[in-house]
Scaffold this motif. Sequence first.
Motif, mmCIF file in Angstrom:
data_model
loop_
_atom_site.group_PDB
_atom_site.id
_atom_site.type_symbol
_atom_site.label_atom_id
_atom_site.label_comp_id
_atom_site.label_asym_id
_atom_site.label_seq_id
_atom_site.Cartn_x
_atom_site.Cartn_y
_atom_site.Cartn_z
ATOM 1 N N PRO A 91 68.490 45.003 16.841
ATOM 2 C CA PRO A 91 67.815 46.044 17.056
ATOM 3 C C PRO A 91 66.171 45.705 17.798
ATOM 4 O O PRO A 91 65.830 46.401 18.888
ATOM 5 C CB PRO A 91 67.183 46.692 15.903
ATOM 6 C CG PRO A 91 67.889 45.750 14.865
ATOM 7 C CD PRO A 91 68.564 44.798 15.464
ATOM 8 N N GLU A 92 65.706 44.621 17.454
ATOM 9 C CA GLU A 92 64.447 43.951 18.151
ATOM 10 C C GLU A 92 64.812 43.730 19.598
ATOM 11 O O GLU A 92 63.688 44.103 20.368
ATOM 12 C CB GLU A 92 63.755 42.873 17.126
ATOM 13 C CG GLU A 92 64.638 41.609 17.612
ATOM 14 C CD GLU A 92 65.891 41.231 17.203
ATOM 15 O OE1 GLU A 92 66.488 42.499 16.561
ATOM 16 O OE2 GLU A 92 66.359 40.107 17.011
ATOM 17 N N VAL A 93 65.836 43.397 19.993
ATOM 18 C CA VAL A 93 66.166 43.194 21.364
ATOM 19 C C VAL A 93 66.299 44.594 22.128
ATOM 20 O O VAL A 93 65.741 44.894 23.223
ATOM 21 C CB VAL A 93 67.581 42.185 21.723
ATOM 22 C CG1 VAL A 93 67.886 42.069 23.176
ATOM 23 C CG2 VAL A 93 67.198 40.928 21.049
ATOM 24 N N CYS A 94 67.174 45.445 21.732
ATOM 25 C CA CYS A 94 67.242 46.691 22.404
ATOM 26 C C CYS A 94 66.126 47.363 22.442
ATOM 27 O O CYS A 94 65.738 47.956 23.403
ATOM 28 C CB CYS A 94 68.417 47.404 21.576
ATOM 29 S SG CYS A 94 70.001 46.859 21.895
ATOM 30 N N GLY A 95 65.023 47.346 21.327
ATOM 31 C CA GLY A 95 63.834 48.015 21.365
ATOM 32 C C GLY A 95 63.233 47.573 22.438
ATOM 33 O O GLY A 95 62.104 48.147 23.103
ATOM 34 N N ARG A 96 63.174 46.272 23.045
ATOM 35 C CA ARG A 96 62.464 45.668 24.071
ATOM 36 C C ARG A 96 63.226 45.997 25.326
ATOM 37 O O ARG A 96 62.433 46.173 26.385
ATOM 38 C CB ARG A 96 62.393 44.414 24.043
ATOM 39 C CG ARG A 96 61.647 43.854 22.780
ATOM 40 C CD ARG A 96 61.461 42.461 22.498
ATOM 41 N NE ARG A 96 60.302 41.752 21.937
ATOM 42 C CZ ARG A 96 59.935 41.982 20.576
ATOM 43 N NH1 ARG A 96 61.003 42.252 20.011
ATOM 44 N NH2 ARG A 96 58.969 41.418 20.107
ATOM 45 N N VAL A 97 64.625 46.046 25.638
ATOM 46 C CA VAL A 97 65.065 45.917 26.802
ATOM 47 C C VAL A 97 65.818 47.068 27.107
ATOM 48 O O VAL A 97 66.477 47.221 28.372
ATOM 49 C CB VAL A 97 65.733 44.574 27.177
ATOM 50 C CG1 VAL A 97 64.833 43.310 27.042
ATOM 51 C CG2 VAL A 97 67.179 44.469 26.177
ATOM 52 N N CYS A 98 66.485 48.063 26.029
ATOM 53 C CA CYS A 98 67.145 49.059 26.621
ATOM 54 C C CYS A 98 66.237 49.993 27.661
ATOM 55 O O CYS A 98 65.070 50.077 27.634
ATOM 56 C CB CYS A 98 67.400 49.992 25.299
ATOM 57 S SG CYS A 98 68.834 49.571 24.447
ATOM 58 N N PRO A 99 66.965 50.615 28.515
ATOM 59 C CA PRO A 99 66.374 51.653 29.429
ATOM 60 C C PRO A 99 66.218 52.725 28.766
ATOM 61 O O PRO A 99 67.027 53.643 28.809
ATOM 62 C CB PRO A 99 67.197 51.647 30.527
ATOM 63 C CG PRO A 99 68.498 51.118 30.177
ATOM 64 C CD PRO A 99 68.396 50.315 29.000
ATOM 65 N N GLN A 100 65.244 52.828 27.866
ATOM 66 C CA GLN A 100 65.108 54.065 26.782
ATOM 67 C C GLN A 100 64.826 55.496 27.619
ATOM 68 O O GLN A 100 65.314 56.489 27.357
ATOM 69 C CB GLN A 100 64.103 53.903 26.018
ATOM 70 C CG GLN A 100 64.076 52.945 24.890
ATOM 71 C CD GLN A 100 63.680 51.607 24.845
ATOM 72 O OE1 GLN A 100 62.630 51.622 26.066
ATOM 73 N NE2 GLN A 100 63.732 50.579 24.170
ATOM 74 N N ASP A 101 64.450 55.374 28.841
ATOM 75 C CA ASP A 101 64.267 56.723 29.832
ATOM 76 C C ASP A 101 65.419 57.017 29.973
ATOM 77 O O ASP A 101 65.525 58.326 30.215
ATOM 78 C CB ASP A 101 63.374 56.341 30.948
ATOM 79 C CG ASP A 101 63.628 55.160 31.585
ATOM 80 O OD1 ASP A 101 64.581 54.187 31.315
ATOM 81 O OD2 ASP A 101 63.244 54.851 32.625
ATOM 82 N N ARG A 102 66.662 56.466 30.094
ATOM 83 C CA ARG A 102 67.869 56.943 30.238
ATOM 84 C C ARG A 102 68.806 57.160 29.275
ATOM 85 O O ARG A 102 69.746 57.652 29.257
ATOM 86 C CB ARG A 102 68.769 55.863 31.378
ATOM 87 C CG ARG A 102 68.161 55.673 32.590
ATOM 88 C CD ARG A 102 69.433 55.021 33.353
ATOM 89 N NE ARG A 102 69.117 53.824 33.584
ATOM 90 C CZ ARG A 102 70.176 52.642 33.338
ATOM 91 N NH1 ARG A 102 71.343 53.307 33.063
ATOM 92 N NH2 ARG A 102 69.900 51.543 33.386
ATOM 93 N N LEU A 103 68.134 56.554 28.013
ATOM 94 C CA LEU A 103 69.091 56.733 26.643
ATOM 95 C C LEU A 103 68.493 57.630 25.754
ATOM 96 O O LEU A 103 68.126 58.535 26.030
ATOM 97 C CB LEU A 103 69.528 55.268 26.380
ATOM 98 C CG LEU A 103 70.135 54.451 27.493
ATOM 99 C CD1 LEU A 103 70.271 52.916 26.723
ATOM 100 C CD2 LEU A 103 71.681 54.878 27.649
ATOM 101 N N CYS A 104 68.070 56.772 24.772
ATOM 102 C CA CYS A 104 67.533 57.863 23.528
ATOM 103 C C CYS A 104 66.476 58.616 23.808
ATOM 104 O O CYS A 104 66.460 59.969 23.578
ATOM 105 C CB CYS A 104 67.174 56.817 22.383
ATOM 106 S SG CYS A 104 65.833 55.634 22.708
#
Length: 467
Positions: A91-104
């Motif tokens: 989760p600490e990796v996804c919190g940093r690098v996920c393109p949140q603007d397109r996802l959650c």
Amino acid sequence: MKPRPFQFLDVPRRLPKELPANVRVLGWQEIYGGFDAAGAAEQGARCLDCGNPYCEWKCPVHNPIPDWLALVREGRLFEAAELAHSTNPLPEVCGRVCPQDRLCEGDCTLNTGFEAVTIGSIEKYIVDEAFRQGWRPDLSAVRATGRRVAVVGAGPAGLACADRLVRAGIEAHVFDRHAQVGGLLTYGIPAFKLEKSVMDIRRAVLEGMGVRFHLGTEVDAALGGELLRDFDALFLGTGATTPVDAGLPGQALPGVLSALPFLVANARRQRGERHADDPAIELAGRRVLVLGGGDTAMDCVRSALRLGAAQVTCAYRRGEADMPGSRREVKNARDEGVRFLFHRQPLAIEGAGQATGVRLVETRAAAGRGGAIETVPGSEQVEGADVVILSFGFRASPAPWWGEHGIALDGAGRVRTDGTSGATSHPKAFAGGDNVRGADLVVTAVHDGREAAHAIARKLGPGNRVG
Ligand SMILES: Cc1cc2nc3c(=O)[nH]c(=O)nc-3n(C[C@H](O)[C@H](O)[C@H](O)COP(=O)(O)OP(=O)(O)OC[C@H]3O[C@@H](n4cnc5c(N)ncnc54)[C@H](O)[C@@H]3O)c2cc1C
Ligand code: SF4
């Protein structure tokens, strides 16, 4: 902090502090800071706790986002960390690098006029802070099954798979050719998006859970055969890192670099590793031209700035709105001083004995042909450059030995699976991440590794062997 039903009316969306652009480019530290407990609780309390949480559905691993936001609001950090790990091994990796603007965050209900909850930053806060306070995954109830699974690739797919295997009481042995774990998290994504200490902590956590790493180990035909024979199952999380070749005249000239070898050489240098094949990446005072418009291209332009390039330009064959990567990364690149040339298609690298520039032609939408583009006659020009970086994306990187062992591929060289559990045509082999999907995202690789581990654990249930 007590829940307040309409906190979002009074409290605007806030991100953790961001380094100013002129400071960022002087170093490699992550550009976003972290929340403290009060900041995370305040932002988490903006959540409406929707009955049907769209954020959760949009997240590829279906994180129970409103539930961990509530735990943060109530100061129950360790429970939030436990819950965050229940669906996402990194989760600490996804919190940093996920393109949140397109996802959650893109699907947060508050986007209708109030701006999304800062989900990614809170996810990062939960795990960073829980680790800092000494929380670790609790495997005390896990009973060893005596089963052993080999995982090829220590990228997000392989790490997620190994995490879920050891939680199921299965020995996980992870093999990787690199000296460090992480795959593209360590040897692709630059430190200003994901500091490498994050991966060092994750490695220590996984080792503490019982995962065994065999690093600096190339899995070739001989070792692949041994793993298939000696282990109860095999998971392939080997990625897709073969560069798409645009076949540009002059691309073999000195001064022309391919995006990933450039980023890998930089990552290795920062970790004090040396590799004979690494290209020279001395860019101080040079004019750098990056060809391509995806996230990898943004990582290249921003790395070039930090390596001291005098001018960094990105040329992309379509318009800004058509860029395939995260809007946030384009904005960050522009803020840091990258110059963009849109609607420019490269025709050839210019130079005799050394790259001196790129011949570009302007493009425009082709009338009546959907999203197709055409070149504008008479618009060719040469953009001068000392170093040209090619970033046209990646295709599959299948190993020859997979075929020898009956692991079937599709026409594009990706491993063919059943689409849900990662089962391949070999009864003992599973696969997931970029080697199945083609170049994609960290969170989808995490999803695939997690699902394959569950499927392997089901197959290796009491009395069963895979195959
Ligand atoms: C520059 C760059 C930036 C990116 N930025 C983002 C981003 O910001 N957000 C995002 O969500 N995604 C991003 N991505 C995509 C993301 O990194 C990938 O989708 C993800 O890492 C895929 O995970 P994986 O585990 O399938 O493969 P990888 O991360 O590629 O890991 C595969 C591992 O397998 C090892 N391996 C392969 N074959 C062998 C073998 N035969 N023997 C031993 N080891 C082997 C490799 O050494 C590697 O460590 C980026 C990609 C790149 C290239
Ligand atoms: S894993 Fe990615 S998409 Fe899912 S909640 Fe975290 S940041 Fe959002």
